[in-house]
Design a protein around this motif. Structure first.
Motif, PDB file in Angstrom:
ATOM      1  N   GLY A 199     100.062  47.641  24.264  1.00 42.50           N
ATOM      2  CA  GLY A 199      99.821  49.007  24.686  1.00 42.50           C
ATOM      3  C   GLY A 199     101.023  49.513  25.446  1.00 42.50           C
ATOM      4  O   GLY A 199     102.095  48.892  25.423  1.00 42.50           O
ATOM      5  N   GLN A 248     101.240  41.838  17.775  1.00 41.22           N
ATOM      6  CA  GLN A 248     101.067  42.137  19.190  1.00 41.22           C
ATOM      7  C   GLN A 248     101.342  40.884  20.023  1.00 41.22           C
ATOM      8  O   GLN A 248     100.853  39.801  19.728  1.00 41.22           O
ATOM      9  CB  GLN A 248      99.648  42.643  19.465  1.00 41.22           C
ATOM     10  CG  GLN A 248      99.307  43.933  18.745  1.00 41.22           C
ATOM     11  CD  GLN A 248      98.635  43.711  17.396  1.00 41.22           C
ATOM     12  OE1 GLN A 248      98.940  42.749  16.686  1.00 41.22           O
ATOM     13  NE2 GLN A 248      97.699  44.591  17.041  1.00 41.22           N
ATOM     14  N   THR A 283     103.472  46.310   8.207  1.00 40.23           N
ATOM     15  CA  THR A 283     103.558  47.748   8.489  1.00 40.23           C
ATOM     16  C   THR A 283     104.575  48.351   7.535  1.00 40.23           C
ATOM     17  O   THR A 283     105.735  47.921   7.503  1.00 40.23           O
ATOM     18  CB  THR A 283     103.979  48.001   9.943  1.00 40.23           C
ATOM     19  OG1 THR A 283     103.005  47.425  10.822  1.00 40.23           O
ATOM     20  CG2 THR A 283     104.095  49.491  10.221  1.00 40.23           C
ATOM     21  N   HIS A 287     104.474  54.300   6.806  1.00 42.82           N
ATOM     22  CA  HIS A 287     103.660  54.503   8.011  1.00 42.82           C
ATOM     23  C   HIS A 287     104.556  54.831   9.202  1.00 42.82           C
ATOM     24  O   HIS A 287     104.231  55.724  10.012  1.00 42.82           O
ATOM     25  CB  HIS A 287     102.834  53.253   8.292  1.00 42.82           C
ATOM     26  CG  HIS A 287     102.018  53.327   9.546  1.00 42.82           C
ATOM     27  ND1 HIS A 287     100.958  54.193   9.692  1.00 42.82           N
ATOM     28  CD2 HIS A 287     102.129  52.653  10.724  1.00 42.82           C
ATOM     29  CE1 HIS A 287     100.429  54.042  10.901  1.00 42.82           C
ATOM     30  NE2 HIS A 287     101.124  53.116  11.546  1.00 42.82           N
ATOM     31  N   ASN A 353      99.353  49.150  16.765  1.00 48.35           N
ATOM     32  CA  ASN A 353      99.305  50.533  17.232  1.00 48.35           C
ATOM     33  C   ASN A 353     100.658  50.888  17.841  1.00 48.35           C
ATOM     34  O   ASN A 353     101.038  50.339  18.866  1.00 48.35           O
ATOM     35  CB  ASN A 353      98.201  50.701  18.266  1.00 48.35           C
ATOM     36  CG  ASN A 353      98.126  52.112  18.805  1.00 48.35           C
ATOM     37  OD1 ASN A 353      98.780  53.021  18.275  1.00 48.35           O
ATOM     38  ND2 ASN A 353      97.338  52.313  19.840  1.00 48.35           N
ATOM     39  N   ASP A 355     101.552  54.258  18.247  1.00 51.01           N
ATOM     40  CA  ASP A 355     101.510  55.637  18.732  1.00 51.01           C
ATOM     41  C   ASP A 355     102.055  55.751  20.147  1.00 51.01           C
ATOM     42  O   ASP A 355     102.767  56.697  20.475  1.00 51.01           O
ATOM     43  CB  ASP A 355     100.081  56.172  18.696  1.00 51.01           C
ATOM     44  CG  ASP A 355      99.600  56.420  17.278  1.00 51.01           C
ATOM     45  OD1 ASP A 355     100.424  56.851  16.457  1.00 51.01           O
ATOM     46  OD2 ASP A 355      98.423  56.177  16.994  1.00 51.01           O
TER      47      ASP A 355
END
Length: 380
Positions: A199, A248, A283, A287, A353, A355
Motif C-alpha cells: 500500500g 507484494q 501485470t 494495464h 494494486n 493505484d
C-alpha cells in the motif's frame, strides 16, 4: 535461536524483519554499515512507519541487536574474535543485502552482490554444521530470456542480461551453488520478482524501485506544463503484449518465512533449493499504460518498434527510462510449483494494486520536483 540478517534496514529486509518479529524466531542480529545505535534507530523508525503493532515494536527493542559490518570486505570488516563469536552464536542466516541500482557501475555491483555474498558465505562456513542459510536472489537472474517458462531450478546465463545488476545477482547465485557443493551445506535460494509495496509507503519507510519510475513520470509531467492540451503520444520500444511480474513485499516476506520453516522441518532434498517468490498473475503493459493515462493524462504510452522520428518526450524517455526499457520486451512466466508445495494451502497474494503509486505520489510532488537545469533535454 539467533538469526543473523544482512540488509535488514532495506526495503525487503524491513518487511522480512517485521514478519520475523511477529513469530517466535528467537534473537535477531542485523548487520549494518551504520554504527549500532544509528542502525537500531533506523530499524525502529522504519517498523513504526510501516505500522508494526506494539508487540512487534517491543520485540524489536528487546530481541534485535545490530552489528556494524561491511559485507563488501573480507571478514565483514570485523575483528577475528567478533567474527567468530558471531558465527558461533548463529543458527540461521538470511542474506538479503544487495545493491539493486539497475544502472550502477558494474564493478560496484560486483563488490556488493558477488563479493558481498562470498564474504557472508564465509561467515556461514565458520558457523556450526546445521546452520540454516537463506540467500535472497531475484527472479531476474533469468536475464535476457524474454519469453517462455523459467523453471525454479534454472540458472542459465547464456542469453545474457538486461543490466549489470542482473548479471551480478546471477554470479552470486553461481557462487552460492559452488559453495554449497564444496561444503556440503544446504542453501535455500529465494527469488522474488519485482517487489512492490502492499500500500502507500509512509514517510520513514524504505523506498522501492518503482518509486524511481514514478518520479520520472513526475519529471515528464513537470516539463510538459501544458494544462488542457491534448494527450501527447509517447512511443516506447517494446512488445505490445509485454508483461511484468510484480509481487507484494508483505506476501513475499510471509511466504519466505513459511517456506523456510517447512524446509527446516524436513530433510534436505538437495544441497540447493530454489523457490520463485512470484505473483500467480503477471501485470500487462496495457494495464500499466491504462493506469498511467488515468493519473498522468498529459501522455499516452504505447509499445512497438523504436520510433524513427522520436519527439521530445520520446527522447526524454529514451534517456531517463533507459534502465527500465528492456523489460518492455518481456513476455516470460515463472514456475512456482516448488514454492506452492511448501506454503500452507490456499495462501495466495491479492491482485497487485498500483493505484496508490500514482494517486499518492503525483498530485503532491509534481510542482515540488522540477527538473534541474543541467538535466533538462532540449526540445530541438
Amino acid at each position: 535461536m539467533t538469526v543473523v540478517v544482512t540488509g535488514g534496514t532495506g526495503f525487503t529486509g524491513t518487511y522480512l524483519l517485521r514478519s520475523m518479529l511477529s513469530r517466535d524466531v528467537g534473537d535477531v542480529v542485523v548487520l549494518s554499515r551504520d554504527e549500532p545505535g544509528k542502525a537500531h534507530a533506523r530499524l525502529l523508525s522504519a517498523l513504526e512507519a510501516l505500522g508494526a503493532p506494539p508487540p512487534v515494536l517491543d520485540a524489536a527493542r528487546r530481541r534485535v541487536s545490530t552489528v556494524q559490518a561491511d559485507i563488501g570486505r573480507l571478514g565483514l570488516n570485523l575483528p577475528d574474535d567478533r567474527f567468530h563469536a558471531l558465527a558461533d552464536s548463529m543458527t540461521e542466516l538470511w542474506h538479503c543485502a544487495a545493491d539493486t541500482t539497475l544502472q550502477a557501475d558494474p564493478a560496484r555491483l560486483r563488490r556488493a552482490n558477488l563479493d558481498g555474498t562470498r564474504n557472508v558465505l564465509a561467515l556461514a562456513e565458520t558457523a556450526a554444521p546445521g546452520t540454516r542459510v537463506r540467500h535472497l536472489s531475484t527472479a531476474f537472474v533469468a536475464g535476457r530470456r524474454r519469453e517462455g517458462l523459467i523453471l525454479e531450478g534454472d540458472l542459465d546465463g547464456s542469453a545474457g542480461f538486461e543490466n549489470a545488476y542482473e548479471q551480478s545477482k546471477y554470479h552470486a547465485e553461481v557462487a552460492v551453488r559452488d559453495w554449497s557443493c564444496r561444503t556440503g551445506r544446504p542453501v535455500l535460494v529465494l527469488r522474488p520478482s519485482l517487489m512492490i509495496p502492499d500500500g502507500p509507503v509512509p514517510a520513514g519507510a524504505p523506498s522501492h524501485q518503482l518509486a524511481s519510475l514514478v518520479s520520472l513520470l513526475v519529471r515528464m509531467r513537470a516539463v510538459h506544463r501544458r494544462p488542457g492540451a491534448a494527450p501527447m503520444t509517447v512511443r516506447l520500444p517494446g512488445h505490445p503484449d509485454a508483461r511484468l511480474n510484480m509481487v507484494q513485499v508483505g506476501y513475499a516476506a510471509e511466504a519466505m518465512l513459511d517456506a523456510s520453516a517447512r524446509m527446516a522441518a524436513r530433510p534436505a532434498e538437495s544441497t540447493v533449493t530454489t523457490l520463485h517468490l512470484v505473483h500467480p498473475q503477471d501485470t500487462s503493459a496495457e494495464h500499466l499504460w491504462r493506469l498511467a493515462a488515468e493519473h498522468v493524462p498529459e501522455f499516452r504510452f504505447t509499445l512497438g518498434p523504436p520510433p524513427a522520428d522520436p519527439n521530445f518526450f520520446e527522447r526524454f524517455a529514451a534517456k531517463y527510462f533507459q534502465p527500465f526499457l528492456p523489460f518492455a520486451w518481456h513476455r516470460r512466466s515463472y514456475d512456482r510449483s516448488r514454492l506452492l508445495s511448501l506454503l500452507p494451502g490456499g495462501r495466495e497474494p491479492g491482485p497487485p494494486n498500483l493505484d496508490f503509486l500514482f494517486a499518492d505520489f503525483l498530485p503532491t510532488r509534481v510542482e515540488r520536483r522540477p527538473v534541474a537545469p543541467a538535466e533538462r533535454l532540449s526540445p530541438r
